[in-house]
Design an enzyme around this catalytic site. Structure first.
Site, PDB file in Angstrom:
ATOM      1  N   GLU A 248      20.185  10.926 -71.637  1.00  0.00           N
ATOM      2  CA  GLU A 248      21.306  11.427 -72.444  1.00  0.00           C
ATOM      3  C   GLU A 248      22.411  11.801 -71.461  1.00  0.00           C
ATOM      4  O   GLU A 248      22.353  12.847 -70.821  1.00  0.00           O
ATOM      5  CB  GLU A 248      20.903  12.666 -73.240  1.00  0.00           C
ATOM      6  CG  GLU A 248      19.849  12.451 -74.295  1.00  0.00           C
ATOM      7  CD  GLU A 248      19.546  13.753 -75.003  1.00  0.00           C
ATOM      8  OE1 GLU A 248      20.383  14.199 -75.814  1.00  0.00           O
ATOM      9  OE2 GLU A 248      18.501  14.349 -74.719  1.00  0.00           O
ATOM     10  N   CYS A 282      29.242  16.863 -74.215  1.00  0.00           N
ATOM     11  CA  CYS A 282      29.165  15.417 -74.018  1.00  0.00           C
ATOM     12  C   CYS A 282      29.731  14.660 -75.211  1.00  0.00           C
ATOM     13  O   CYS A 282      30.346  13.604 -75.062  1.00  0.00           O
ATOM     14  CB  CYS A 282      27.715  14.996 -73.772  1.00  0.00           C
ATOM     15  SG  CYS A 282      27.002  15.657 -72.262  1.00  0.00           S
TER      16      CYS A 282
END
Length: 503
Positions: A248, A282
């Site tokens: 991720e 993010c």
């Protein structure tokens, strides 16, 4: 604005690097001191986890779900304390910390209650050539999963891996960020309160070397969340032992505003998506592309939404930048854009004061500027005018990242979303897809691979096991050297009937 000089909030090692201090990014005060786990200690933790994994997997789905539900209750009752630790360690406002915990609890509940349905044994049809076989498919735990977590969402993000790995039957060794080790230890202690028998969920603290040691310690899989650059180093370490990885990684997410969009809702979403958590997300909105017909009106609404927001300590809705080195990146992105002709409608060159960055909105930024191409990870937005949605989509897809995206359009949202290269897209709401427990979350390209959340997230921490049992012998034996030419002829005719008529 003058710059405030504070003691560096970066973790620093002490006592011959046996411990490290964590400092508040808002005040510079030491808020905790934690041990640095050496490679031998990491290997010992993984060895303990292997023994615990057999016991944990043997409990079965129902008992594991009961324990995970009890853990969820412990987190819920202690959420005020957990939020306070998050606030101290990485600066997140308390209200946002509580919201993060609430979202994490939703995913923990889903993983516990759905693991059996997603991963348990199921029958599979064998097909005509193997009709004598009884076929079963199930998903089995790796044994031990190593999780390397981030600091920006120190509960929600790592629990997307930790809770799903546990629900699947794995033991977990968790290396929290060196900026938020107290959060990880708190979660592990609450787990130990409801699972005291074995070290099923352990936390190892330390710096980058500790994470690298975990990669090499022989775990079944590593779940990593962090920057793309660090992710590449993690993959290199895991490659030495062929340890599979879940990545991720970073993002440069965009928000698209069509001519028919609800501009008030779009402006509010852009400000929250870009400025919340001080932009340290993010999935945060860093780029906004607006149809030329509504560009000016949208800008007016966007500035109005953001102009009263302030970064600061105490009751401020935007906290500090957690990593000191990120300040230089944010400053470079702003100053580079301005030097190349961009204008700051809000914030700008004077937005940075110590560890705090005031909301900044930039327009007329060249598309090849760092503020558009690289992850900023600060409370900044670049806003660009586009002639139509074709141009908007082209610009969104031009970069290497592909994590999330947001589209505002009353009539064409789905058509626009379907053309965006990203792991997820939310229409008329910011990042809704990440909050829904049934939906997978992850990226493509430089944003990584693999998925957390939903059925895909459970399967991510297992391997598929196929089992067959021959129920009776076929009259035509196929897999034997005694197979006759007659059998070959029958099979050939059968293949023609099954597949040869397709054109």
């Amino acid at each position: 604005m003058g710059r405030t000089t504070l003691p560096s909030p970066a973790p620093v090692t002490t006592q011959a690097e046996s411990t490290f201090d964590v400092r508040s990014p808002a005040t510079g005060a030491v808020v905790g001191s934690y041990p640095v786990f050496a490679a031998a200690e990491v290997e010992a933790a993984v060895a303990d986890a292997r023994r615990a994994a057999d016991w944990w997997a043997g409990l079965g789905f129902t008992e594991r779900a009961r324990r995970l539900d009890a853990w969820r209750g412990e987190i819920t009752r202690g959420r005020a304390e957990l939020a306070r630790i998050m606030h101290q360690e990485m600066g997140k406002p308390l209200s946002d910390a509580r919201l993060e915990i609430a979202m994490a609890l939703e995913h923990l509940a889903w993983a516990a209650s759905n693991a059996r349905q997603v991963l348990g044994p199921r029958s599979v049809r064998p097909g005509l050539l193997a009709l004598n076989q009884e076929c079963t498919l199930e998903y089995r735990p790796f044994g031990v999963v190593g999780v390397i977590g981030p600091w920006n969402y120190p509960v929600f993000t790592p629990l997307g891996s930790v809770s799903f790995a546990l629900a699947a039957g794995n033991a977990v060794v968790f290396k929290p960020s060196e900026y938020t080790p107290g959060v990880g230890l708190w979660l592990a202690q609450r787990f130990a309160d409801v699972v005291p028998e074995q070290p099923v969920f352990q936390v190892i603290t330390g710096l980058g070397e500790t994470g690298a040691a975990l990669c090499r310690a022989g775990v079944g899989k590593i779940g990593f969340t962090g920057s793309t650059a660090t992710g590449k180093r993690v993959m290199a370490a895991c490659a030495e032992t062929l340890t599979p990885v879940l990545m991720e990684l970073g993002g440069k997410d965009a928000l698209i505003v069509d001519a028919d969009a609800d501009l008030d809702a779009a402006a509010d979403a852009a400000v929250w998506g870009g400025m919340s958590n001080a932009g340290q997300t993010c999935l945060g909105v860093e780029r906004v592309y607006v149809h030329t017909d509504v560009y000016d009106e949208f800008l007016t609404k966007l500035v109005a939404c953001a102009e009263n927001l302030r970064a600061g300590s105490g009751a401020a809705k935007i906290g500090p930048i957690t990593m000191p080195k990120q300040i230089a990146i944010i400053r470079h992105h702003i100053e580079d854009a301005l030097s190349r002709g961009a204008r700051a409608l809000l914030g700008g060159a004077g937005a940075i004061d110590g560890q705090f960055v005031q909301p900044t909105i930039l327009v007329d930024v060249p598309e090849d500027a760092a503020a558009v191409t690289d992850e900023t990870f600060g409370p900044t937005l670049t806003v660009a005018r586009v002639r139509d949605m074709d141009e908007a989509i082209e610009r969104v897809n031009a970069g290497p990242y592909g994590l999330g995206s947001t589209v505002f359009s009353r009539r064409n949202g789905r058509q626009i979303a379907d053309r965006i290269r990203a792991g997820g897209t939310s229409i008329n709401a910011y990042v809704a897809h990440a909050t829904i427990a049934r939906l997978p979350l992850g990226g493509v390209g430089d944003s990584g691979f693999g998925r957390v959340h939903g059925p895909d997230g459970l399967k991510e921490f297992t391997y598929a096991k196929s089992t067959t049992r021959q129920r009776f012998a076929l009259p035509l034996a196929l897999t034997t050297f005694t197979r006759s030419t007659t059998t070959d002829a029958v099979v050939d005719r059968l293949v023609t009937q099954l597949h040869g008529r397709n054109r």
